[in-house]
Design a protein around this motif. Structure first.
Motif, mmCIF file in Angstrom:
data_model
loop_
_atom_site.group_PDB
_atom_site.id
_atom_site.type_symbol
_atom_site.label_atom_id
_atom_site.label_comp_id
_atom_site.label_asym_id
_atom_site.label_seq_id
_atom_site.Cartn_x
_atom_site.Cartn_y
_atom_site.Cartn_z
ATOM 1 N N CYS A 113 35.992 21.341 -12.546
ATOM 2 C CA CYS A 113 36.265 20.008 -11.998
ATOM 3 C C CYS A 113 35.044 19.433 -11.275
ATOM 4 O O CYS A 113 34.773 18.243 -11.341
ATOM 5 N N CYS A 116 32.342 16.786 -12.501
ATOM 6 C CA CYS A 116 32.664 15.363 -12.420
ATOM 7 C C CYS A 116 33.096 14.968 -11.008
ATOM 8 O O CYS A 116 32.658 13.963 -10.466
ATOM 9 N N PHE A 132 28.267 9.203 -16.170
ATOM 10 C CA PHE A 132 29.695 9.251 -16.529
ATOM 11 C C PHE A 132 30.491 8.449 -15.502
ATOM 12 O O PHE A 132 30.180 8.475 -14.313
ATOM 13 N N PRO A 133 31.503 7.692 -15.956
ATOM 14 C CA PRO A 133 32.279 6.887 -14.994
ATOM 15 C C PRO A 133 32.817 7.752 -13.853
ATOM 16 O O PRO A 133 33.393 8.798 -14.103
ATOM 17 N N PRO A 136 37.885 8.576 -8.987
ATOM 18 C CA PRO A 136 38.139 8.243 -7.579
ATOM 19 C C PRO A 136 38.113 9.517 -6.737
ATOM 20 O O PRO A 136 38.321 10.608 -7.260
ATOM 21 N N ASN A 142 45.183 7.448 -2.251
ATOM 22 C CA ASN A 142 45.885 7.454 -3.536
ATOM 23 C C ASN A 142 46.040 8.876 -4.099
ATOM 24 O O ASN A 142 47.126 9.271 -4.532
ATOM 25 N N ALA A 143 44.930 9.622 -4.052
ATOM 26 C CA ALA A 143 44.960 10.972 -4.612
ATOM 27 C C ALA A 143 45.871 11.891 -3.803
ATOM 28 O O ALA A 143 46.510 12.792 -4.348
ATOM 29 N N ILE A 146 49.432 11.836 -4.964
ATOM 30 C CA ILE A 146 49.762 12.424 -6.274
ATOM 31 C C ILE A 146 50.469 13.753 -6.059
ATOM 32 O O ILE A 146 49.953 14.644 -5.390
ATOM 33 N N MET A 151 49.726 15.967 -10.843
ATOM 34 C CA MET A 151 48.348 16.434 -10.970
ATOM 35 C C MET A 151 48.245 17.429 -12.132
ATOM 36 O O MET A 151 47.292 17.413 -12.904
ATOM 37 N N VAL A 155 45.745 17.072 -15.353
ATOM 38 C CA VAL A 155 44.807 18.091 -15.836
ATOM 39 C C VAL A 155 45.197 18.554 -17.249
ATOM 40 O O VAL A 155 44.340 18.864 -18.064
ATOM 41 N N GLY A 160 43.023 8.339 -18.275
ATOM 42 C CA GLY A 160 41.894 7.419 -18.369
ATOM 43 C C GLY A 160 40.669 8.097 -18.961
ATOM 44 O O GLY A 160 40.723 8.661 -20.054
ATOM 45 N N MET A 162 39.299 10.760 -17.887
ATOM 46 C CA MET A 162 39.291 12.221 -17.722
ATOM 47 C C MET A 162 39.956 12.885 -18.919
ATOM 48 O O MET A 162 41.070 12.543 -19.275
ATOM 49 N N ILE A 181 43.102 22.137 -4.224
ATOM 50 C CA ILE A 181 42.841 20.717 -3.916
ATOM 51 C C ILE A 181 43.726 20.262 -2.754
ATOM 52 O O ILE A 181 43.249 19.619 -1.819
#
Ligand code: HEC
Length: 193
Positions: A113, A116, A132-133, A136, A142-143, A146, A151, A155, A160, A162, A181
């Motif tokens: 992970c 990125c 690479f885009p 967030p 926001n995260a 989740i 999540m 994964v 999007g 990912m 996380i």
């Protein structure tokens, strides 16, 4: 003495030449094996005949309704709606009370992970620095909202930009990463925005 030896050698020479012509080698068959040891495998190969089963095959069809161990079917599609549904239905089966889970989660995060998402999950990994885009921040409001199950869906199926990491990271490892996380999110609750 020398003469006898020479005669003997000539006899041996002719004997060997005779052998070479006399023994007709089949070049299509294998050479003889000395100490064949592991050349022939003891267990049945997948495609071998097998008298232990009624249909005589080694590879058996799975019975109806039979599933692989630890691979319960996931009834989800790669859609945001199903990601939300996964958030309601799936719960993290691993806990931080078991030693090693968090460490494993961290190791998986670092390997799969972090490129990125960055070391601290802020979305500034090496891949992002190369264009690479940016994802967030995983510490953002926001995260944090989740749910674990969602999540897991992200994964597993991607979201999007990912990609899905299902083929690289085992299910159990995905859950352990999610555990890690949430731990990081909890720790930084007061500091990060
Ligand atoms: C190839 C780069 C890449 C890798 C590798 C990657 N991600 Fe992502 N991730 C992204 C991007 C880009 C997004 C934003 C997706 C979008 O457009 O919604 C994202 C989004 C997310 C989100 C949702 C964040 C939000 O606020 O919506 C989570 C959670 C997440 N990733 C977790 C992980 C985990 C866990 C791993 C490792 C197992 C991982 N990602 C590996 C690129 C990556």
């Amino acid at each position: 003495m020398k003469k006898t030896l020479n005669i003997l050698l000539v006899i041996i020479l002719f004997f060997l030449i005779g052998m070479t012509y006399g023994i007709k080698r089949d070049y299509l068959s294998r050479n003889s094996q000395i100490l064949p040891g592991m050349v022939t495998s003891v267990p049945y190969n997948a495609q071998d005949e097998n008298e232990n089963f009624a249909d005589g095959k080694t590879l058996q069809y799975r019975k109806e309704g039979q599933i692989s161990r630890e691979l319960m079917p996931l009834h989800y599609q790669a859609t945001p709606e199903d990601a939300k549904r996964a958030g309601e239905e799936l719960f993290n089966p691993v806990s931080d009370t078991v030693e090693g889970n968090l460490e494993r989660g961290q190791a998986v995060f670092t390997t799969f992970c972090q490129p990125c998402h960055g070391t601290g999950g802020l979305g500034d990994g090496t891949v992002v620095k190369k264009g690479f885009p940016a994802p967030p921040s995983l510490l953002a409001e926001n995260a944090r909202k989740i749910k674990d199950g969602q999540m897991f869906h992200i994964v597993t199926y991607g979201q999007g930009n990912m990609p899905s990491l299902a083929s690289q990271v085992s299910r159990l490892d995905r859950w352990k990463t999610i555990l890690y996380i949430s731990e990081v999110q909890k720790k930084t609750l007061t500091t990060a925005k």
